[in-house]
Design a protein around this motif. Structure first.
Motif, PDB file in Angstrom:
ATOM      1  N   ASP A  32       0.860  -1.183   0.000  1.00  0.00           N
ATOM      2  CA  ASP A  32       0.000   0.000   0.000  1.00  0.00           C
ATOM      3  C   ASP A  32       0.898   1.235   0.000  1.00  0.00           C
ATOM      4  OD1 ASP A  32      -1.894   1.953   0.304  1.00  0.00           O
ATOM      5  OD2 ASP A  32      -2.650   1.222   2.238  1.00  0.00           O
ATOM      6  N   ARG A  34       0.073   4.353  -0.612  1.00  0.00           N
ATOM      7  CA  ARG A  34      -0.619   5.635  -0.403  1.00  0.00           C
ATOM      8  C   ARG A  34       0.143   6.543   0.543  1.00  0.00           C
ATOM      9  NH1 ARG A  34      -6.328   4.003   1.719  1.00  0.00           N
ATOM     10  NH2 ARG A  34      -5.014   2.504   2.773  1.00  0.00           N
ATOM     11  N   ILE A  35       0.771   5.975   1.565  1.00  0.00           N
ATOM     12  CA  ILE A  35       1.480   6.784   2.549  1.00  0.00           C
ATOM     13  C   ILE A  35       2.622   7.565   1.919  1.00  0.00           C
ATOM     14  CG2 ILE A  35       3.031   4.919   3.276  1.00  0.00           C
ATOM     15  CD1 ILE A  35       1.577   7.715   5.466  1.00  0.00           C
ATOM     16  N   GLN A  67      -7.220   7.914   7.005  1.00  0.00           N
ATOM     17  CA  GLN A  67      -7.283   6.487   6.727  1.00  0.00           C
ATOM     18  C   GLN A  67      -7.616   6.225   5.259  1.00  0.00           C
ATOM     19  OE1 GLN A  67      -9.650   4.220   9.428  1.00  0.00           O
ATOM     20  NE2 GLN A  67      -9.066   2.283   8.504  1.00  0.00           N
ATOM     21  N   GLY A  71      -3.995   5.752   4.395  1.00  0.00           N
ATOM     22  CA  GLY A  71      -3.927   4.484   5.112  1.00  0.00           C
ATOM     23  C   GLY A  71      -3.487   4.638   6.553  1.00  0.00           C
ATOM     24  N   GLN A  96       2.639   0.976  10.315  1.00  0.00           N
ATOM     25  CA  GLN A  96       2.420   1.038   8.874  1.00  0.00           C
ATOM     26  C   GLN A  96       3.762   1.208   8.172  1.00  0.00           C
ATOM     27  OE1 GLN A  96      -0.113   4.286   7.780  1.00  0.00           O
ATOM     28  NE2 GLN A  96      -0.076   3.778   5.624  1.00  0.00           N
TER      29      GLN A  96
END
Length: 137
Positions: A32, A34-35, A67, A71, A96
């Motif tokens: 993921d 996105r961060i 979120q 995320g 994360q």
């Protein structure tokens, strides 16, 4: 070499300065990412926005946006012990990959500054988490 992403990403931290595992995240095709959209400039904007939250509903909205867009899962809960100041309210980010150590510290600090300047938001957090412990008050 890591694959190119269709958006600008955060520059890497100096070696040994962070535990964000950015490279591992970039190498994982199912990761993921996105961060990584949270560049240093975007982080400054986010922190300013968090410090200027106007209401409890606005805080909940920002938690949902963090979120959904990045995320980042932020939990805000009062201590099980007595809460005398906003320091008694726990603000935690879920583990994360890709979340920089400094960002992990800066987000709760910005929220805490907001709670200090707007105690009515802190009171709403306490109320939502059963301030009086079901005593009927």
């Amino acid at each position: 070499m890591s694959p190119a992403l269709p958006f600008p990403i955060r520059t890497e931290c100096p070696p040994g300065a962070c535990t964000c595992e950015r490279e591992r995240l970039l190498e994982d095709p199912q990761g993921d990412t996105r961060i990584l959209r949270l560049t240093r400039e975007e982080e400054k904007i986010l922190l300013a926005r968090l410090e200027n939250i106007a209401s409890y509903d606005d805080l909940k909205h920002m938690q949902a946006r963090l979120q959904a867009n990045l995320g980042i899962v932020v939990s805000i809960t009062p201590s099980v012990h007595e809460v005398r100041t906003v320091r008694g309210i726990g603000i935690h980010l879920a583990e994360q990959a890709g979340l920089c150590r400094k960002t992990r510290q800066a987000i709760p600090a910005a929220i805490r500054r907001c709670l200090e300047s707007k105690p009515e938001i802190a009171y709403a957090i306490l109320d939502e988490n059963d301030l009086f412990g079901g005593t009927g008050f």
